[in-house]
Design an enzyme around this catalytic site. Structure first.
Site, PDB file in Angstrom:
ATOM      1  CG  ASP A 195      -1.791   1.358   1.343  1.00  0.00           C
ATOM      2  OD1 ASP A 195      -1.548   2.158   0.639  1.00  0.00           O
ATOM      3  OD2 ASP A 195      -2.750   1.240   2.278  1.00  0.00           O
ATOM      4  CB  VAL A 254      -6.347   2.684 -20.595  1.00  0.00           C
ATOM      5  CG1 VAL A 254      -6.415   1.260 -20.515  1.00  0.00           C
ATOM      6  CG2 VAL A 254      -5.103   2.942 -21.733  1.00  0.00           C
ATOM      7  NE  ARG A 255     -12.046  -0.784 -24.277  1.00  0.00           N
ATOM      8  CZ  ARG A 255     -11.497  -1.032 -25.372  1.00  0.00           C
ATOM      9  NH1 ARG A 255     -11.484   0.170 -25.795  1.00  0.00           N
ATOM     10  NH2 ARG A 255     -10.866  -2.007 -25.842  1.00  0.00           N
ATOM     11  CE  LYS A 293     -15.379   6.049 -12.165  1.00  0.00           C
ATOM     12  NZ  LYS A 293     -14.374   5.855 -12.097  1.00  0.00           N
ATOM     13  CB  ALA A 315      -7.541  17.087  -7.626  1.00  0.00           C
ATOM     14  CE1 TYR A 316      -5.346  10.220 -12.268  1.00  0.00           C
ATOM     15  CE2 TYR A 316      -5.451  11.456 -14.525  1.00  0.00           C
ATOM     16  CZ  TYR A 316      -5.046  10.486 -13.775  1.00  0.00           C
ATOM     17  OH  TYR A 316      -4.518   9.333 -14.406  1.00  0.00           O
ATOM     18  CE  LYS A 323      -1.534   9.830 -12.761  1.00  0.00           C
ATOM     19  NZ  LYS A 323      -0.812   8.842 -12.531  1.00  0.00           N
ATOM     20  CB  SER A 360      -2.097  11.112 -16.981  1.00  0.00           C
ATOM     21  OG  SER A 360      -3.142  11.647 -17.668  1.00  0.00           O
ATOM     22  CB  VAL A 392      -2.522  19.643 -10.041  1.00  0.00           C
ATOM     23  CG1 VAL A 392      -1.343  19.930  -8.961  1.00  0.00           C
ATOM     24  CG2 VAL A 392      -2.913  20.792 -10.877  1.00  0.00           C
TER      25      VAL A 392
END
Length: 276
Positions: free
Chosen positions: A62, A230-231, A95, A192-193, A197, A139, A195
């Site tokens: 983790d 990507v799925r 999401k 947020a995602y 990355k 990303s 930043v």
């Protein structure tokens, strides 16, 4: 008997991480460890790959738990003398429709995607063996977020002299300003995602630079990459690539041949170095 080579993929019980493990099991000349924080889900994923005729091994890990990270490091140091390939894949994303307050999203997302990954790198980089490969799964959202930052922030994130301390302070500042709802005024985009990355790609550049300075003779190559859309549970069912297609670039970087000069310290997408 020589110690076998070893590859470790974090957050790999599903999605892109699982696909990276599958590909490495077929291509990497050594032991491949699927790592997941949940033992049940991790061992189930290992069994599924074994049913495909592959031979992955399992490591509980983790990345948000410093004790778990250090226990894993000690295991690999003791049993393999270090790690040959490290793929930092573990990440989370809220999401689009999620109603969690943005300040909370910023704190939670950066805790895993940036701060925990940074801790993972700090603990594992010293045991990456000569000729090792480190791949940080970033990303293109990080590049897009970068382009939406203020000119001042962009200049720091692109600079060749930014330090880990300065980067950490900037990431902490983003979380704080997001929680105070002043991030837009202070030059940050509302992702947020993205930043997180941006931070991970910049961290990769810093670590690559440091490896060149401190261990030039070891020829370790460290890069950040974008697997594409990507799925997965994260990106949803409408994405254009299968997980196996998403694994192509991370695996390409993990398998860079011995003696390769590069890429190193780059952001790579579709097996091609992208401008940063």
């Amino acid at each position: 008997m020589a110690t076998p080579k070893v590859a470790l993929v974090t957050g790999s019980n599903k999605g892109i991480g699982l696909a990276v493990v599958r590909a490495l099991c077929k291509q990497f000349p050594g032991d491949v460890f699927l790592a997941a924080r949940d033992v049940g889900r991790g061992t189930a994923a290992v069994e599924n790959l074994k049913a495909e005729g592959l031979k992955p091994l399992f490591q509980q890990l983790d990345i948000t738990d410093p004790q778990s990270v250090r226990a894993a490091r000690d295991y690999f140091k003791e049993n393999y003398g270090g790690v040959d390939v490290l793929v930092n894949n573990a990440a989370i994303a809220f999401k689009m429709a999620d109603t969690t307050p943005f300040g909370t999203q910023a704190e939670v997302t950066l805790r895993t995607n940036f701060f925990a990954t940074m801790d993972m790198c700090q603990v594992f980089l010293p045991i990456i063996k000569a000729g090792g490969r480190v791949v940080n799964v970033s990303s293109v959202m990080g590049s897009i977020a970068l382009s939406k930052c203020s000119a001042e922030l962009q200049a720091r994130f692109r600079s060749d002299d930014i330090t880990e301390e300065e980067l950490t302070a900037l990431m902490e500042r983003f979380v704080k300003e997001a929680q105070e709802d002043v991030h837009s005024q202070r030059g940050w985009p509302s992702t947020a995602y993205g930043v997180s990355k941006t931070g991970l790609t910049v961290l990769s550049r810093i670590h690559a630079r440091r490896l060149r300075q401190e261990r030039p003779q070891d020829q370790i190559l460290l890069n950040a990459c974008c697997p594409g859309w990507v799925r997965t549970d994260m990106a949803g069912p409408n994405a254009t690539k299968s997980p196996d297609e998403g694994a192509v670039t991370p695996v390409y970087l993990a398998m860079l041949p011995a003696g390769a000069e590069g890429p190193h310290g780059q952001f790579v997408s579709e097996k091609t170095v992208q401008p940063w």
